[in-house]
Design a protein around this motif. Structure first.
Motif, PDB file in Angstrom:
ATOM      1  N   ASN A   3      -5.616  15.543   1.516  1.00  0.00           N
ATOM      2  CA  ASN A   3      -6.059  14.820   0.327  1.00  0.00           C
ATOM      3  C   ASN A   3      -5.065  15.012  -0.810  1.00  0.00           C
ATOM      4  O   ASN A   3      -4.353  16.011  -0.853  1.00  0.00           O
ATOM      5  N   TYR A   6      -5.913  11.875  -7.545  1.00  0.00           N
ATOM      6  CA  TYR A   6      -5.621  10.592  -8.191  1.00  0.00           C
ATOM      7  C   TYR A   6      -6.245  10.606  -9.582  1.00  0.00           C
ATOM      8  O   TYR A   6      -7.398  11.016  -9.745  1.00  0.00           O
ATOM      9  N   ASN A  19     -14.025   2.175  -5.477  1.00  0.00           N
ATOM     10  CA  ASN A  19     -14.457   2.177  -4.071  1.00  0.00           C
ATOM     11  C   ASN A  19     -13.999   0.918  -3.342  1.00  0.00           C
ATOM     12  O   ASN A  19     -13.681   0.969  -2.155  1.00  0.00           O
ATOM     13  N   LEU A  22     -10.312   1.211  -1.987  1.00  0.00           N
ATOM     14  CA  LEU A  22      -9.987   2.272  -1.040  1.00  0.00           C
ATOM     15  C   LEU A  22     -10.752   2.074   0.266  1.00  0.00           C
ATOM     16  O   LEU A  22     -11.907   1.647   0.247  1.00  0.00           O
ATOM     17  N   GLU A  25     -14.353   6.422   0.749  1.00  0.00           N
ATOM     18  CA  GLU A  25     -14.879   6.787  -0.567  1.00  0.00           C
ATOM     19  C   GLU A  25     -14.147   8.014  -1.123  1.00  0.00           C
ATOM     20  O   GLU A  25     -14.001   9.016  -0.437  1.00  0.00           O
ATOM     21  N   PRO A  26     -13.695   7.930  -2.398  1.00  0.00           N
ATOM     22  CA  PRO A  26     -13.027   9.083  -3.001  1.00  0.00           C
ATOM     23  C   PRO A  26     -14.047  10.139  -3.420  1.00  0.00           C
ATOM     24  O   PRO A  26     -15.233   9.845  -3.567  1.00  0.00           O
ATOM     25  N   THR A  27     -13.572  11.341  -3.637  1.00  0.00           N
ATOM     26  CA  THR A  27     -14.424  12.427  -4.139  1.00  0.00           C
ATOM     27  C   THR A  27     -14.131  12.620  -5.620  1.00  0.00           C
ATOM     28  O   THR A  27     -12.987  12.919  -6.000  1.00  0.00           O
ATOM     29  N   PHE A  67      -9.895  12.174  -9.023  1.00  0.00           N
ATOM     30  CA  PHE A  67     -10.539  12.046  -7.718  1.00  0.00           C
ATOM     31  C   PHE A  67      -9.638  12.665  -6.665  1.00  0.00           C
ATOM     32  O   PHE A  67      -8.428  12.767  -6.853  1.00  0.00           O
ATOM     33  N   GLN A  68     -10.243  13.046  -5.567  1.00  0.00           N
ATOM     34  CA  GLN A  68      -9.470  13.351  -4.367  1.00  0.00           C
ATOM     35  C   GLN A  68      -9.579  12.126  -3.476  1.00  0.00           C
ATOM     36  O   GLN A  68     -10.680  11.592  -3.271  1.00  0.00           O
ATOM     37  N   ILE A  69      -8.417  11.682  -2.992  1.00  0.00           N
ATOM     38  CA  ILE A  69      -8.404  10.586  -2.024  1.00  0.00           C
ATOM     39  C   ILE A  69      -7.585  11.038  -0.824  1.00  0.00           C
ATOM     40  O   ILE A  69      -6.716  11.904  -0.952  1.00  0.00           O
ATOM     41  N   SER A  70      -7.880  10.464   0.317  1.00  0.00           N
ATOM     42  CA  SER A  70      -7.138  10.861   1.515  1.00  0.00           C
ATOM     43  C   SER A  70      -5.740  10.254   1.448  1.00  0.00           C
ATOM     44  O   SER A  70      -5.543   9.136   0.980  1.00  0.00           O
ATOM     45  N   SER A  73      -5.218   6.886   2.784  1.00  0.00           N
ATOM     46  CA  SER A  73      -5.704   5.730   2.020  1.00  0.00           C
ATOM     47  C   SER A  73      -4.659   5.152   1.071  1.00  0.00           C
ATOM     48  O   SER A  73      -4.843   4.073   0.531  1.00  0.00           O
TER      49      SER A  73
END
Length: 146
Positions: A3, A6, A19, A22, A25-27, A67-70, A73
């Motif tokens: 991750n 962002y 959402n 992406l 779903e981001p955290t 946010f954390q995004i993979s 993504s």
């Protein structure tokens, strides 16, 4: 799966909008501050309206969401923001400085006005996530929309 952080500062303050950009779903991590930068409506849309951008400016700050995004993504995400670079910035998150990616464009034009629905998306998202009314009022003022 790795991750990344962002930092969203414009229409991506609205969780539903983010959402939609992406594949996963981001955290949500929290509210972040990008120091020595200024929020502006200076990126030219093809239709002649403005989109948000950030510019380095001493003693200014941009408030946004972290946010954390993979990492997987990112390629998909980049397609949602043509004309912007996806760059690393140091962001204050609570009392810690983190490295987060954000969108910034070197393409800037003065005097552009954003569409009202775009500004409303930014303000709605910021308000829902607890960004201060004073900061959101400044964004609205910069939009030149009453």
């Amino acid at each position: 799966m790795k991750n990344i952080y962002y930092f969203g500062y414009a229409s991506n303050l609205d969780i539903a909008t983010l959402n939609g950009r992406l594949p996963e779903e981001p955290t949500f991590i929290g509210i972040g501050i990008l120091a020595d930068h200024e929020f502006e409506f200076s990126y030219p849309n093809p239709d002649g309206s403005a989109r948000a951008n950030i510019q380095e400016k001493s003693e200014a700050q941009v408030i946004g969401l972290v946010f954390q995004i993979s990492e997987s993504s990112v390629a998909y995400f980049l397609n949602s923001e043509p004309g912007y670079d996806f760059i690393e910035k140091e962001v204050l998150l609570n009392t810690e400085v983190i490295t987060a990616y954000t969108f910034q464009s070197g393409i800037r034009r003065e005097g552009l006005i954003p569409k009202q629905d775009y500004v409303e998306t930014i303000l709605k998202g910021g308000k829902a996530q607890g960004i201060s009314e004073a900061y959101l009022a400044e964004i609205k003022k910069k939009s030149q929309i009453s």
